[in-house]
Design a protein around this motif. Sequence first.
Motif, short mmCIF file in Angstrom:
data_model
loop_
_atom_site.label_atom_id
_atom_site.label_comp_id
_atom_site.label_asym_id
_atom_site.label_seq_id
_atom_site.Cartn_x
_atom_site.Cartn_y
_atom_site.Cartn_z
N ILE A 255 0.94 -1.21 -0.01
CA ILE A 255 0.08 -0.08 0.03
C ILE A 255 0.71 1.15 0.00
O ILE A 255 1.81 1.20 0.87
N PRO A 289 -3.36 -11.75 10.17
CA PRO A 289 -2.53 -12.80 10.11
C PRO A 289 -1.83 -13.40 11.60
O PRO A 289 -1.68 -14.33 11.97
N ILE A 296 -7.70 -5.82 15.19
CA ILE A 296 -8.58 -4.88 14.22
C ILE A 296 -9.90 -4.67 14.84
O ILE A 296 -10.42 -3.32 14.60
C1 HEC Z 1 -5.57 -0.49 1.24
C2 HEC Z 1 -6.09 -1.63 2.36
C3 HEC Z 1 -5.80 -1.41 4.00
C4 HEC Z 1 -5.88 -0.39 4.75
C5 HEC Z 1 -6.37 1.13 4.33
C6 HEC Z 1 -5.78 -0.75 6.16
N1 HEC Z 1 -5.15 -1.93 6.26
FE1 HEC Z 1 -4.73 -2.99 7.81
N2 HEC Z 1 -4.77 -4.70 6.85
C7 HEC Z 1 -4.90 -4.83 5.08
C8 HEC Z 1 -4.59 -6.01 5.06
C9 HEC Z 1 -4.54 -6.72 3.59
C10 HEC Z 1 -4.31 -6.74 5.94
C11 HEC Z 1 -3.81 -8.33 6.23
C12 HEC Z 1 -5.13 -9.29 6.23
C13 HEC Z 1 -4.34 -10.61 6.07
O1 HEC Z 1 -3.10 -10.83 5.80
O2 HEC Z 1 -5.29 -11.42 6.59
C14 HEC Z 1 -4.20 -5.78 7.23
C15 HEC Z 1 -4.37 -6.14 8.53
C16 HEC Z 1 -4.22 -5.35 9.61
C17 HEC Z 1 -4.17 -5.50 11.16
C18 HEC Z 1 -3.91 -7.12 11.61
C19 HEC Z 1 -2.50 -7.37 11.98
C20 HEC Z 1 -2.40 -8.81 12.26
O3 HEC Z 1 -1.14 -9.16 12.29
O4 HEC Z 1 -3.34 -9.29 12.90
C21 HEC Z 1 -4.46 -4.49 11.80
C22 HEC Z 1 -4.35 -4.44 13.33
C23 HEC Z 1 -4.55 -3.42 10.89
N3 HEC Z 1 -4.51 -4.07 9.52
C24 HEC Z 1 -4.64 -2.27 11.24
C25 HEC Z 1 -4.89 -0.97 10.20
C26 HEC Z 1 -5.17 0.31 10.75
C27 HEC Z 1 -5.33 0.68 12.24
C28 HEC Z 1 -5.49 0.98 9.51
C29 HEC Z 1 -5.56 2.40 9.26
C30 HEC Z 1 -4.62 3.30 9.83
C31 HEC Z 1 -5.42 -0.08 8.37
N4 HEC Z 1 -5.21 -1.22 8.90
C32 HEC Z 1 -5.63 0.40 7.07
C33 HEC Z 1 -5.48 -3.70 4.48
C34 HEC Z 1 -5.53 -2.59 4.79
#
Ligand code: HEC
Length: 421
Positions: A255, A289, A296
């Motif tokens: 990203i 993961p 989340i």
């Molecule tokens: C453009 C898409 C996107 C945005 C915007 C986004 N995320 Fe994520 N996020 C993801 C993806 C893809 C994953 C991984 C999911 C997986 O691998 O199963 C993730 C995973 C996570 C996790 C899980 C970590 C773990 O290891 O369990 C957290 C906490 C998280 N994001 C927090 C945030 C926060 C706070 C924001 C805003 C500041 C944010 N994300 C914005 C796509 C995004």
Amino acid sequence: MHQFNFRISLVLTMLIMVFFAPTEGFSQDGAKIFKGNCASCHKPSTQKLIGPGLQGIRDRWPDEAKLIAWVKNSQEFLKTGDAYANKLYEQYGKSIMPAFALSDEEVIAVIDWANKGGDAPAPAATADQANTGGVSTDSNAQADSDSYFLVLIGIAVLLIILISVLGSVKRSLETLVNEKKGIIVEPKPVLSPLQKFKYWSSQNKKIVAIASLLLVSWVLKLGWDGLMGVGVYQGYQPEQPIKFSHELHAGQNQIACVYCHSGVEKSKHANIPSANVCMNCHAYIQQGPNYGTEEISKIYAALDYNPETRVYGNNPKPIQWVRVHNLPDHVYFNHSQHVTVGKIECAQCHGPIDSMAVVEQYSPLTMGWCINCHRETEVKFEGNDYYEDLHKKFMEDSDYKKGDVFTVEKIGGLECSKCHY
Ligand code: HEC
Ligand code: HEC
Ligand code: HEC
Ligand code: HEC
Ligand code: HEC
Ligand code: HEC
């Protein structure tokens, strides 16, 4: 006889390998592909997540070709007007299932794996726990080494006390024994430790001189480090209220930095994204993961959002991110000047953020650091009329020598007023 047996078993082994190895390979790939692509929205059981549970999916999709087409690009497939798919899409509130660049074989492998209900759920759960365990030990490493140091100091203090106590016990025992024997010991002239030291040092002047020199320079160095270190927080890495990982988002998921830090190219400050930006993805991705739903769900809590009903409450509170970088108030620093005009990469100042699970202050952010870069970095003047003019003037300057470069210093980058209010 013996040899014959050996050959039979060899052939049998090879046959077994030929028959079973590929299926083994497929089922493993299936699990892996599922976890990497589908697990955020589907469960390999009958349970619903964002999309339907995928156990027994083949019963719902008797036509394998259609099923493969759906997984590869569901939005395209909906355009074929397939009744079942369109009904399902309506049923799931028109949630879009993203397209996947998987081969037919890979799709079949995932479907095979999910259709039979995945693996036994127990090993997956323990793997997750092992993972989180690993992470928390990591962040405890610093604390551990600190307490280790304290224990060492404690042991040293105890030893010193013990030695001095033993010494005085020995002395009083000696006097006791002497009294018993009736020996009257001529009292030795008692020297205070200071007097002893004076006597010893008068005999060893060179050693004393060297030792005092070492002592003085050590004290000076401590003082100097202390002074230079005031307000320098290189390596500062505070814990954040949500375990947001740049490695996962900017690294693995690619990203772009400006997707979240959208102000960085246009303004002085790089903003921290609001929780609404997170929801662009996390309305769908409800599980991570490493931490499952735990981290989340803190985003949902901040927005007072209910992921089951998908309804926002009216009691949101901002996420209290801890600031990592912080210049003193008397310094003026502007991101857009450096990123957009100067064309400097984020990583040059912030280091490899896209491989940091927790953000760390990579550069010292001292005045010397800013100035050094301004002395060494060439201005990108191409395509900028104002700078091209300045560059021409610089080349025409009588002081100009061949090989001189048009650095930030030459446009006034070392002037106090440029950086200080
Ligand atoms: C453009 C898409 C996107 C945005 C915007 C986004 N995320 Fe994520 N996020 C993801 C993806 C893809 C994953 C991984 C999911 C997986 O691998 O199963 C993730 C995973 C996570 C996790 C899980 C970590 C773990 O290891 O369990 C957290 C906490 C998280 N994001 C927090 C945030 C926060 C706070 C924001 C805003 C500041 C944010 N994300 C914005 C796509 C995004
Ligand atoms: C971002 C969420 C998301 C991801 C990731 C995702 N899906 Fe889906 N999937 C959905 C939703 C939502 C539906 C329900 C139909 C709709 O709204 O498009 C669905 C429907 C399906 C269906 C039809 C289910 C049924 O009951 O008939 C299959 C099969 C399927 N997905 C397979 C996959 C596979 C395989 C992957 C991984 C390669 C995957 N999906 C990844 C969201 C997702
Ligand atoms: C998905 C959103 C997202 C993306 C993409 C992202 N960041 Fe961040 N960034 C955040 C959030 C949220 C914080 C605050 C929490 C933290 O410090 O981890 C943050 C904090 C930071 C900080 C520390 C800010 C401070 O407090 O001083 C820096 C520096 C930073 N990001 C740089 C980057 C760079 C460079 C990239 C691209 C390689 C990037 N970010 C990509 C969301 C994102
Ligand atoms: C020339 C060095 C430099 C470059 C290049 C740079 N930064 Fe920064 N960044 C800084 C400094 C210095 C601060 C501290 C600013 C302050 O405290 O006012 C900072 C602070 C931040 C912050 C915290 C919020 C703020 O503005 O104080 C974020 C987020 C951030 N940078 C993201 C980025 C991203 C994303 C990029 C690339 C698009 C980037 N930076 C490029 C030097 C740089
Ligand atoms: C990695 C190199 C680098 C670092 C580190 C850096 N700068 Fe710069 N800075 C530049 C470049 C390149 C420009 C010229 C941008 C342009 O083309 O206008 C610049 C321009 C400036 C300007 C405008 C100068 C002018 O004459 O218009 C100011 C003010 C400034 N920087 C402040 C700072 C401060 C404050 C810091 C430290 C916190 C800092 N910079 C750290 C590379 C750097
Ligand atoms: C390129 C930007 C830049 C220029 C040019 C610059 N400074 Fe600074 N100055 C800084 C930064 C950044 C700090 C904050 C350092 C810190 O917090 O460690 C600072 C700190 C200071 C301090 C406070 C002491 C300290 O170390 O915190 C003084 C005094 C100072 N500058 C004087 C000057 C004078 C005088 C000039 C002109 C000869 C000058 N500065 C030019 C960036 C600059």
